[in-house]
Design a protein around this motif. Structure first.
Motif, PDB file in Angstrom:
ATOM      1  N   LEU A 205      45.816  49.774  61.831  1.00 37.60           N
ATOM      2  CA  LEU A 205      45.176  50.870  61.124  1.00 37.60           C
ATOM      3  C   LEU A 205      43.963  51.292  61.941  1.00 37.60           C
ATOM      4  CD1 LEU A 205      45.092  49.243  57.569  1.00 37.60           C
ATOM      5  CD2 LEU A 205      46.763  50.879  58.414  1.00 37.60           C
ATOM      6  N   ASP A 206      43.617  52.534  61.843  1.00 32.37           N
ATOM      7  CA  ASP A 206      42.384  52.918  62.524  1.00 32.37           C
ATOM      8  C   ASP A 206      41.198  52.651  61.594  1.00 32.37           C
ATOM      9  OD1 ASP A 206      42.370  54.998  60.711  1.00 32.37           O
ATOM     10  OD2 ASP A 206      42.777  56.551  62.175  1.00 32.37           O
ATOM     11  N   SER A 207      40.010  52.775  62.130  1.00 33.88           N
ATOM     12  CA  SER A 207      38.813  52.427  61.362  1.00 33.88           C
ATOM     13  C   SER A 207      38.647  53.316  60.131  1.00 33.88           C
ATOM     14  CB  SER A 207      37.579  52.499  62.255  1.00 33.88           C
ATOM     15  OG  SER A 207      37.448  53.773  62.823  1.00 33.88           O
ATOM     16  N   TYR A 208      39.129  54.547  60.203  1.00 36.61           N
ATOM     17  CA  TYR A 208      39.045  55.444  59.046  1.00 36.61           C
ATOM     18  C   TYR A 208      39.921  54.931  57.903  1.00 36.61           C
ATOM     19  CZ  TYR A 208      39.322  59.663  56.228  1.00 36.61           C
ATOM     20  OH  TYR A 208      39.269  60.553  55.186  1.00 36.61           O
TER      21      TYR A 208
ATOM     22  N   GLU B 174      32.001  52.242  66.604  1.00 38.50           N
ATOM     23  CA  GLU B 174      32.968  51.434  67.362  1.00 38.50           C
ATOM     24  C   GLU B 174      32.315  50.172  67.923  1.00 38.50           C
ATOM     25  OE1 GLU B 174      34.837  53.965  70.223  1.00 38.50           O
ATOM     26  OE2 GLU B 174      35.703  55.246  68.688  1.00 38.50           O
ATOM     27  N   GLN B 175      31.590  49.475  67.062  1.00 48.08           N
ATOM     28  CA  GLN B 175      30.906  48.259  67.463  1.00 48.08           C
ATOM     29  C   GLN B 175      31.627  47.002  66.993  1.00 48.08           C
ATOM     30  OE1 GLN B 175      27.043  48.907  65.714  1.00 48.08           O
ATOM     31  NE2 GLN B 175      26.273  49.896  67.558  1.00 48.08           N
ATOM     32  N   ILE B 176      32.820  47.153  66.456  1.00 51.98           N
ATOM     33  CA  ILE B 176      33.609  46.010  65.990  1.00 51.98           C
ATOM     34  C   ILE B 176      34.604  45.648  67.090  1.00 51.98           C
ATOM     35  CG2 ILE B 176      35.193  45.170  64.215  1.00 51.98           C
ATOM     36  CD1 ILE B 176      32.470  45.740  63.075  1.00 51.98           C
ATOM     37  N   SER B 177      34.676  44.365  67.419  1.00 54.88           N
ATOM     38  CA  SER B 177      35.576  43.930  68.493  1.00 54.88           C
ATOM     39  C   SER B 177      37.040  44.102  68.088  1.00 54.88           C
ATOM     40  CB  SER B 177      35.300  42.463  68.847  1.00 54.88           C
ATOM     41  OG  SER B 177      35.774  41.618  67.821  1.00 54.88           O
ATOM     42  N   GLU B 178      37.902  44.148  69.090  1.00 52.13           N
ATOM     43  CA  GLU B 178      39.340  44.329  68.849  1.00 52.13           C
ATOM     44  C   GLU B 178      39.932  43.205  68.008  1.00 52.13           C
ATOM     45  OE1 GLU B 178      41.860  46.621  69.585  1.00 52.13           O
ATOM     46  OE2 GLU B 178      40.166  47.936  69.934  1.00 52.13           O
ATOM     47  N   SER B 179      39.501  41.981  68.238  1.00 51.12           N
ATOM     48  CA  SER B 179      40.062  40.857  67.477  1.00 51.12           C
ATOM     49  C   SER B 179      39.670  40.948  66.007  1.00 51.12           C
ATOM     50  CB  SER B 179      39.623  39.527  68.079  1.00 51.12           C
ATOM     51  OG  SER B 179      38.234  39.347  67.926  1.00 51.12           O
ATOM     52  N   ILE B 180      38.424  41.312  65.731  1.00 51.94           N
ATOM     53  CA  ILE B 180      37.986  41.455  64.340  1.00 51.94           C
ATOM     54  C   ILE B 180      38.683  42.643  63.706  1.00 51.94           C
ATOM     55  CG2 ILE B 180      36.013  41.961  62.859  1.00 51.94           C
ATOM     56  CD1 ILE B 180      34.279  40.425  64.858  1.00 51.94           C
ATOM     57  N   LEU B 181      38.804  43.727  64.451  1.00 51.83           N
ATOM     58  CA  LEU B 181      39.468  44.919  63.931  1.00 51.83           C
ATOM     59  C   LEU B 181      40.924  44.631  63.591  1.00 51.83           C
ATOM     60  CD1 LEU B 181      38.689  47.828  63.334  1.00 51.83           C
ATOM     61  CD2 LEU B 181      39.481  48.448  65.602  1.00 51.83           C
ATOM     62  N   GLY B 182      41.590  43.857  64.430  1.00 52.91           N
ATOM     63  CA  GLY B 182      42.976  43.493  64.151  1.00 52.91           C
ATOM     64  C   GLY B 182      43.114  42.680  62.880  1.00 52.91           C
ATOM     65  N   ARG B 183      42.200  41.722  62.683  1.00 56.16           N
ATOM     66  CA  ARG B 183      42.259  40.910  61.462  1.00 56.16           C
ATOM     67  C   ARG B 183      41.865  41.722  60.238  1.00 56.16           C
ATOM     68  NH1 ARG B 183      39.082  35.760  63.522  1.00 56.16           N
ATOM     69  NH2 ARG B 183      38.226  37.308  64.941  1.00 56.16           N
ATOM     70  N   LEU B 184      40.938  42.666  60.394  1.00 54.85           N
ATOM     71  CA  LEU B 184      40.600  43.561  59.283  1.00 54.85           C
ATOM     72  C   LEU B 184      41.803  44.410  58.882  1.00 54.85           C
ATOM     73  CD1 LEU B 184      37.028  44.991  59.958  1.00 54.85           C
ATOM     74  CD2 LEU B 184      37.797  43.766  57.940  1.00 54.85           C
ATOM     75  N   CYS B 185      42.547  44.869  59.880  1.00 53.94           N
ATOM     76  CA  CYS B 185      43.756  45.656  59.607  1.00 53.94           C
ATOM     77  C   CYS B 185      44.760  44.847  58.791  1.00 53.94           C
ATOM     78  CB  CYS B 185      44.413  46.114  60.911  1.00 53.94           C
ATOM     79  SG  CYS B 185      43.495  47.340  61.812  1.00 53.94           S
ATOM     80  N   LYS B 186      44.977  43.622  59.224  1.00 54.82           N
ATOM     81  CA  LYS B 186      45.929  42.761  58.516  1.00 54.82           C
ATOM     82  C   LYS B 186      45.443  42.469  57.101  1.00 54.82           C
ATOM     83  CE  LYS B 186      49.705  40.416  58.467  1.00 54.82           C
ATOM     84  NZ  LYS B 186      50.969  41.151  58.382  1.00 54.82           N
ATOM     85  N   MET B 187      44.141  42.230  56.951  1.00 52.05           N
ATOM     86  CA  MET B 187      43.579  41.977  55.637  1.00 52.05           C
ATOM     87  C   MET B 187      43.746  43.194  54.733  1.00 52.05           C
ATOM     88  SD  MET B 187      39.778  40.606  54.608  1.00 52.05           S
ATOM     89  CE  MET B 187      38.957  42.048  55.231  1.00 52.05           C
TER      90      MET B 187
END
Length: 143
Positions: free
Chosen positions: A37-40, A82-95
């Motif tokens: 998912l994108d940040s939006y 865009e200050q969130i790392s890719e790994s955190i962003l990926g886990r946020l997407c899954k969550m």
């Protein structure tokens, strides 16, 4: 009997794959098995949960919802910049995927993983998400 051997100068040789070089395929990121998912979209999902908690929470939980709203504002600001790392962003997407499916148990599992690995930098907004997930889970179990 003479054996002719062709001598080559090692200084001019080009080596394409040295015996100690790792294979290039280990440097390719593996597909994590879900659409990102994108940040939006992450923001929309979390805002929807926040709004549900605001409208459906008991009076005793209102302060917790208000505090969570302030904490999530920090996350939304970091997502915009865009200050969130890719790994955190990926886990946020899954969550967020789990949240959309009302699977708060798995969402909380991902959240605890984030808390153990990234609490030092992301702890403020992680606590806000934790509170919202707990409220949603409590509401779902009370039905």
């Amino acid at each position: 009997m003479t054996v002719e051997t062709k001598l080559t100068d090692f200084r001019t040789a080009t080596i394409t794959q040295h015996w100690n070089d790792p294979p290039q395929k280990i440097f390719i990121k593996a597909d994590d098995g879900y659409d990102r998912l994108d940040s939006y979209q992450i923001r929309l999902i979390l805002e929807k949960i926040l709004e549900n908690c605001k409208n459906n929470s008991m009076v005793s939980d209102k302060r917790m919802v208000t505090d969570s709203e302030k904490r999530l504002a920090l996350l939304f600001e970091r997502l915009e910049k865009e200050q969130i790392s890719e790994s955190i962003l990926g886990r946020l997407c899954k969550m967020c995927e789990y949240i959309k499916e009302n699977d708060f148990t798995n969402a909380l599992t991902i959240h605890s993983n984030l808390m153990t690995t990234d609490f030092e930098n992301e702890g403020k907004w992680l606590l806000g998400i934790k509170r919202l997930l707990d409220l949603c889970k409590k509401k779902l179990e009370s039905k």
